[in-house]
Design a protein around this motif. Structure first.
Motif, PDB file in Angstrom:
ATOM      1  N   PHE A   1     -19.082 -46.779  10.075  1.00  0.00           N
ATOM      2  CA  PHE A   1     -20.252 -47.513  10.531  1.00  0.00           C
ATOM      3  C   PHE A   1     -21.474 -46.607  10.442  1.00  0.00           C
ATOM      4  O   PHE A   1     -21.476 -45.503  10.998  1.00  0.00           O
ATOM      5  CB  PHE A   1     -20.074 -47.975  11.976  1.00  0.00           C
ATOM      6  CG  PHE A   1     -19.272 -49.225  12.120  1.00  0.00           C
ATOM      7  CD1 PHE A   1     -19.844 -50.468  11.894  1.00  0.00           C
ATOM      8  CD2 PHE A   1     -17.929 -49.165  12.470  1.00  0.00           C
ATOM      9  CE1 PHE A   1     -19.104 -51.631  12.023  1.00  0.00           C
ATOM     10  CE2 PHE A   1     -17.179 -50.315  12.599  1.00  0.00           C
ATOM     11  CZ  PHE A   1     -17.765 -51.553  12.376  1.00  0.00           C
ATOM     12  N   PRO A   2     -22.537 -47.046   9.771  1.00  0.00           N
ATOM     13  CA  PRO A   2     -23.751 -46.227   9.707  1.00  0.00           C
ATOM     14  C   PRO A   2     -24.543 -46.339  10.998  1.00  0.00           C
ATOM     15  O   PRO A   2     -24.606 -47.396  11.632  1.00  0.00           O
ATOM     16  CB  PRO A   2     -24.520 -46.847   8.534  1.00  0.00           C
ATOM     17  CG  PRO A   2     -24.096 -48.283   8.540  1.00  0.00           C
ATOM     18  CD  PRO A   2     -22.660 -48.286   8.997  1.00  0.00           C
TER      19      PRO A   2
ATOM     20  N   THR B   1     -20.374 -38.325  19.111  1.00  0.00           N
ATOM     21  CA  THR B   1     -18.949 -38.595  18.890  1.00  0.00           C
ATOM     22  C   THR B   1     -18.606 -39.952  19.497  1.00  0.00           C
ATOM     23  O   THR B   1     -19.251 -40.408  20.462  1.00  0.00           O
ATOM     24  CB  THR B   1     -18.056 -37.516  19.526  1.00  0.00           C
ATOM     25  OG1 THR B   1     -18.271 -37.498  20.945  1.00  0.00           O
ATOM     26  CG2 THR B   1     -18.357 -36.144  18.940  1.00  0.00           C
ATOM     27  N   TRP B   2     -17.571 -40.581  18.926  1.00  0.00           N
ATOM     28  CA  TRP B   2     -17.189 -41.924  19.343  1.00  0.00           C
ATOM     29  C   TRP B   2     -15.673 -42.033  19.481  1.00  0.00           C
ATOM     30  O   TRP B   2     -14.925 -41.325  18.799  1.00  0.00           O
ATOM     31  CB  TRP B   2     -17.654 -42.964  18.315  1.00  0.00           C
ATOM     32  CG  TRP B   2     -19.139 -43.042  18.162  1.00  0.00           C
ATOM     33  CD1 TRP B   2     -19.946 -42.175  17.469  1.00  0.00           C
ATOM     34  CD2 TRP B   2     -20.005 -44.038  18.711  1.00  0.00           C
ATOM     35  NE1 TRP B   2     -21.257 -42.563  17.546  1.00  0.00           N
ATOM     36  CE2 TRP B   2     -21.328 -43.700  18.304  1.00  0.00           C
ATOM     37  CE3 TRP B   2     -19.799 -45.173  19.492  1.00  0.00           C
ATOM     38  CZ2 TRP B   2     -22.424 -44.472  18.669  1.00  0.00           C
ATOM     39  CZ3 TRP B   2     -20.895 -45.951  19.858  1.00  0.00           C
ATOM     40  CH2 TRP B   2     -22.195 -45.591  19.452  1.00  0.00           C
ATOM     41  N   THR B   3     -15.229 -42.920  20.362  1.00  0.00           N
ATOM     42  CA  THR B   3     -13.837 -43.346  20.414  1.00  0.00           C
ATOM     43  C   THR B   3     -13.806 -44.841  20.129  1.00  0.00           C
ATOM     44  O   THR B   3     -14.840 -45.529  20.210  1.00  0.00           O
ATOM     45  CB  THR B   3     -13.212 -43.066  21.785  1.00  0.00           C
ATOM     46  OG1 THR B   3     -13.995 -43.713  22.802  1.00  0.00           O
ATOM     47  CG2 THR B   3     -13.168 -41.560  22.061  1.00  0.00           C
ATOM     48  N   VAL B   4     -12.640 -45.358  19.808  1.00  0.00           N
ATOM     49  CA  VAL B   4     -12.523 -46.771  19.481  1.00  0.00           C
ATOM     50  C   VAL B   4     -11.285 -47.351  20.141  1.00  0.00           C
ATOM     51  O   VAL B   4     -10.253 -46.682  20.248  1.00  0.00           O
ATOM     52  CB  VAL B   4     -12.486 -46.981  17.947  1.00  0.00           C
ATOM     53  CG1 VAL B   4     -11.293 -46.278  17.305  1.00  0.00           C
ATOM     54  CG2 VAL B   4     -12.478 -48.468  17.597  1.00  0.00           C
ATOM     55  N   SER B   5     -11.398 -48.590  20.608  1.00  0.00           N
ATOM     56  CA  SER B   5     -10.261 -49.300  21.186  1.00  0.00           C
ATOM     57  C   SER B   5     -10.228 -50.718  20.631  1.00  0.00           C
ATOM     58  O   SER B   5     -11.275 -51.310  20.342  1.00  0.00           O
ATOM     59  CB  SER B   5     -10.355 -49.336  22.716  1.00  0.00           C
ATOM     60  OG  SER B   5     -11.560 -49.964  23.125  1.00  0.00           O
ATOM     61  N   GLU B   6      -9.030 -51.242  20.480  1.00  0.00           N
ATOM     62  CA  GLU B   6      -8.858 -52.601  19.967  1.00  0.00           C
ATOM     63  C   GLU B   6      -8.783 -53.568  21.131  1.00  0.00           C
ATOM     64  O   GLU B   6      -8.117 -53.309  22.137  1.00  0.00           O
ATOM     65  CB  GLU B   6      -7.596 -52.693  19.111  1.00  0.00           C
ATOM     66  CG  GLU B   6      -7.477 -54.014  18.358  1.00  0.00           C
ATOM     67  CD  GLU B   6      -6.446 -53.952  17.237  1.00  0.00           C
ATOM     68  OE1 GLU B   6      -5.600 -54.851  17.176  1.00  0.00           O
ATOM     69  OE2 GLU B   6      -6.500 -52.982  16.454  1.00  0.00           O
ATOM     70  N   THR B   7      -9.470 -54.692  21.006  1.00  0.00           N
ATOM     71  CA  THR B   7      -9.440 -55.701  22.058  1.00  0.00           C
ATOM     72  C   THR B   7      -8.308 -56.685  21.805  1.00  0.00           C
ATOM     73  O   THR B   7      -7.809 -56.800  20.674  1.00  0.00           O
ATOM     74  CB  THR B   7     -10.762 -56.475  22.127  1.00  0.00           C
ATOM     75  OG1 THR B   7     -10.879 -57.316  20.971  1.00  0.00           O
ATOM     76  CG2 THR B   7     -11.951 -55.523  22.209  1.00  0.00           C
ATOM     77  N   PRO B   8      -7.891 -57.434  22.828  1.00  0.00           N
ATOM     78  CA  PRO B   8      -6.867 -58.462  22.637  1.00  0.00           C
ATOM     79  C   PRO B   8      -7.441 -59.819  22.273  1.00  0.00           C
ATOM     80  O   PRO B   8      -6.724 -60.827  22.352  1.00  0.00           O
ATOM     81  CB  PRO B   8      -6.187 -58.506  24.013  1.00  0.00           C
ATOM     82  CG  PRO B   8      -7.309 -58.230  24.966  1.00  0.00           C
ATOM     83  CD  PRO B   8      -8.214 -57.242  24.257  1.00  0.00           C
TER      84      PRO B   8
ATOM     85  N   THR C   1     -12.957 -47.114  10.086  1.00  0.00           N
ATOM     86  CA  THR C   1     -12.677 -48.521  10.305  1.00  0.00           C
ATOM     87  C   THR C   1     -12.208 -49.142   9.008  1.00  0.00           C
ATOM     88  O   THR C   1     -12.201 -48.489   7.947  1.00  0.00           O
ATOM     89  CB  THR C   1     -13.921 -49.253  10.834  1.00  0.00           C
ATOM     90  OG1 THR C   1     -13.555 -50.576  11.239  1.00  0.00           O
ATOM     91  CG2 THR C   1     -15.013 -49.344   9.764  1.00  0.00           C
ATOM     92  N   VAL C   2     -11.804 -50.388   9.052  1.00  0.00           N
ATOM     93  CA  VAL C   2     -11.371 -51.106   7.852  1.00  0.00           C
ATOM     94  C   VAL C   2     -12.597 -51.502   7.036  1.00  0.00           C
ATOM     95  O   VAL C   2     -13.561 -52.035   7.585  1.00  0.00           O
ATOM     96  CB  VAL C   2     -10.566 -52.360   8.237  1.00  0.00           C
ATOM     97  CG1 VAL C   2     -10.188 -53.162   6.998  1.00  0.00           C
ATOM     98  CG2 VAL C   2      -9.326 -51.971   9.028  1.00  0.00           C
ATOM     99  N   PRO C   3     -12.621 -51.232   5.729  1.00  0.00           N
ATOM    100  CA  PRO C   3     -13.760 -51.654   4.911  1.00  0.00           C
ATOM    101  C   PRO C   3     -14.032 -53.147   5.077  1.00  0.00           C
ATOM    102  O   PRO C   3     -13.109 -53.953   5.148  1.00  0.00           O
ATOM    103  CB  PRO C   3     -13.314 -51.321   3.483  1.00  0.00           C
ATOM    104  CG  PRO C   3     -12.343 -50.192   3.662  1.00  0.00           C
ATOM    105  CD  PRO C   3     -11.621 -50.481   4.937  1.00  0.00           C
ATOM    106  N   GLY C   4     -15.292 -53.497   5.151  1.00  0.00           N
ATOM    107  CA  GLY C   4     -15.674 -54.889   5.333  1.00  0.00           C
ATOM    108  C   GLY C   4     -15.913 -55.272   6.774  1.00  0.00           C
ATOM    109  O   GLY C   4     -16.357 -56.388   7.069  1.00  0.00           O
ATOM    110  N   THR C   5     -15.636 -54.354   7.706  1.00  0.00           N
ATOM    111  CA  THR C   5     -15.879 -54.643   9.120  1.00  0.00           C
ATOM    112  C   THR C   5     -17.380 -54.630   9.391  1.00  0.00           C
ATOM    113  O   THR C   5     -18.115 -53.805   8.851  1.00  0.00           O
ATOM    114  CB  THR C   5     -15.188 -53.607  10.017  1.00  0.00           C
ATOM    115  OG1 THR C   5     -13.811 -53.525   9.674  1.00  0.00           O
ATOM    116  CG2 THR C   5     -15.314 -54.002  11.477  1.00  0.00           C
ATOM    117  N   GLY C   6     -17.820 -55.538  10.246  1.00  0.00           N
ATOM    118  CA  GLY C   6     -19.239 -55.607  10.552  1.00  0.00           C
ATOM    119  C   GLY C   6     -19.487 -55.716  12.039  1.00  0.00           C
ATOM    120  O   GLY C   6     -18.570 -55.668  12.860  1.00  0.00           O
ATOM    121  N   ALA C   7     -20.761 -55.828  12.373  1.00  0.00           N
ATOM    122  CA  ALA C   7     -21.194 -56.102  13.739  1.00  0.00           C
ATOM    123  C   ALA C   7     -22.157 -57.275  13.666  1.00  0.00           C
ATOM    124  O   ALA C   7     -23.076 -57.276  12.847  1.00  0.00           O
ATOM    125  CB  ALA C   7     -21.882 -54.877  14.334  1.00  0.00           C
TER     126      ALA C   7
END
Length: 342
Positions: A142-143, A211-218, A165-171
């Motif tokens: 992510f830029p 720095t960043w961390t990432v978590s997946e939501t349900p 992240t997976v290519p093609g992921t956006g916000a």
């Protein structure tokens, strides 16, 4: 709790408004900045401003902005604000950020993407000087843009601390896909990626974006998107969004909740329809509002359950520090939240 209601007002535009920022202005007044354009294919960008609590409005759209899609506005105070304009397929203009120091009478272009295909979705500020902007992933990263001078200049932030992240992921460009709390914490939410088999995620920084961390939501299904985030404090947060169900031709709403700053997420209750915006109400513990094309909903139990209280198409919602809450939406409509007396 008796249901809240909206008190509606027409702003200085008839274009659809998508996002807003509400700030407590001098002498007890409330300043409301709102922006929009491009909703569901409609042409017509607009930036509007009120400095008297919504009693009167001015159109302060940057020159040429009637052809743009403004998807974020960040107000420093009643005179200082920034707006984010998306890539313009009509004029060929890339993503731009504009800044005003005189209430929108004049605007200065403070960022212009070198790559016309670059896409930045949201901005957020830690204080009156330090801010970030996030865009759709380029490759697996992510830029990020950062500013340390109140938005006068923007520069690429180092990517070394950003997880892949997976290519093609956006916000989603809703104005609240990136939010801050305190001096150093920020979060942004993502779209789900069907090809990567990944649910929407939330990225979190504790050091101002280094720095960043990432978590997946349900949030159910890889077609589900996070449109908006809101944090009551450094621990309690909500992620709202949903997806479109083509089989039944309906928008489906979804909410996830966290009580550990976004390290883990649990499913919340299901609101009525897709939610473009969500915000906690300051001073009203456990209470938040979510808005979208189908309805406005309220929770009084930290997002565990939701109750619809209005069916007006509203797309952005925000509260000032003094709990003056507003929403914006169709045809330039603004709405002030009226809570029942406690």
């Amino acid at each position: 709790m008796t249901s809240p209601s909206w008190r509606f007002a027409q702003t200085a535009t008839s274009n659809t408004l998508i996002t807003l920022d509400v700030v407590d202005a001098p002498r007890g007044h409330t300043a409301i900045w709102a922006a929009g354009g491009g909703f569901r294919g409609a042409v017509g960008g607009a930036v509007v401003r009120s400095v008297d609590g919504g009693r009167s409005w001015r159109d302060v759209t940057p020159p040429g902005g009637e052809l743009d899609e403004f998807r974020d506005v960040e107000a420093i105070d009643h005179n200082h604000a920034l707006v984010l304009a998306l890539n313009n397929e009509v004029t060929g203009e890339p993503v731009r950020i504009y800044r005003t120091v005189d209430g929108g009478a004049n605007w200065q272009q403070v960022f212009r993407a070198a790559d016309p295909k670059a896409f930045f979705s949201c901005m957020a500020f830690f204080d009156h000087r330090h801010g970030l902007a996030v865009g759709d992933a380029v490759g697996t990263k992510f830029p990020l843009l950062e500013t340390v001078d109140g938005g006068r200049s923007w520069h690429p932030a180092p990517a070394g601390g950003m997880p892949d992240t997976v290519p093609g992921t956006g916000a989603l460009a809703t104005g609240t896909c990136l939010v801050t709390k305190g001096r150093h914490d920020a979060w942004f939410g993502t779209t789900g990626v069907g090809g990567g088999g990944r649910n929407p995620q939330v990225f979190h920084t504790r050091d101002g974006g280094r720095t960043w961390t990432v978590s997946e939501t349900p949030l159910p299904g890889t077609a589900t998107n996070i449109a908006s985030l809101s944090f009551r404090n450094l621990r309690d947060g909500l992620a709202a969004g949903g997806n479109f169900d083509p089989r039944n031709n309906v928008d489906v709403g979804a909410v996830a909740r966290t009580s550990d700053g976004g390290a883990s997420w649990a499913l919340g209750g299901t609101p009525a329809g897709f939610k473009n915006g969500v915000t906690w109400i300051p001073g009203h513990r456990s209470t938040a509002i979510a808005v979208g094309p189908d309805a406005s909903d309220i929770t009084t139990d930290d997002g565990r359950t939701w109750s619809r209280f209005d069916r007006t198409l509203l797309l952005g919602v925000n509260c000032s520090a003094q709990a003056r809450c507003w929403a914006v939406g169709k045809d330039g409509l603004a709405a002030r939240l009226v809570l029942p007396r406690r």
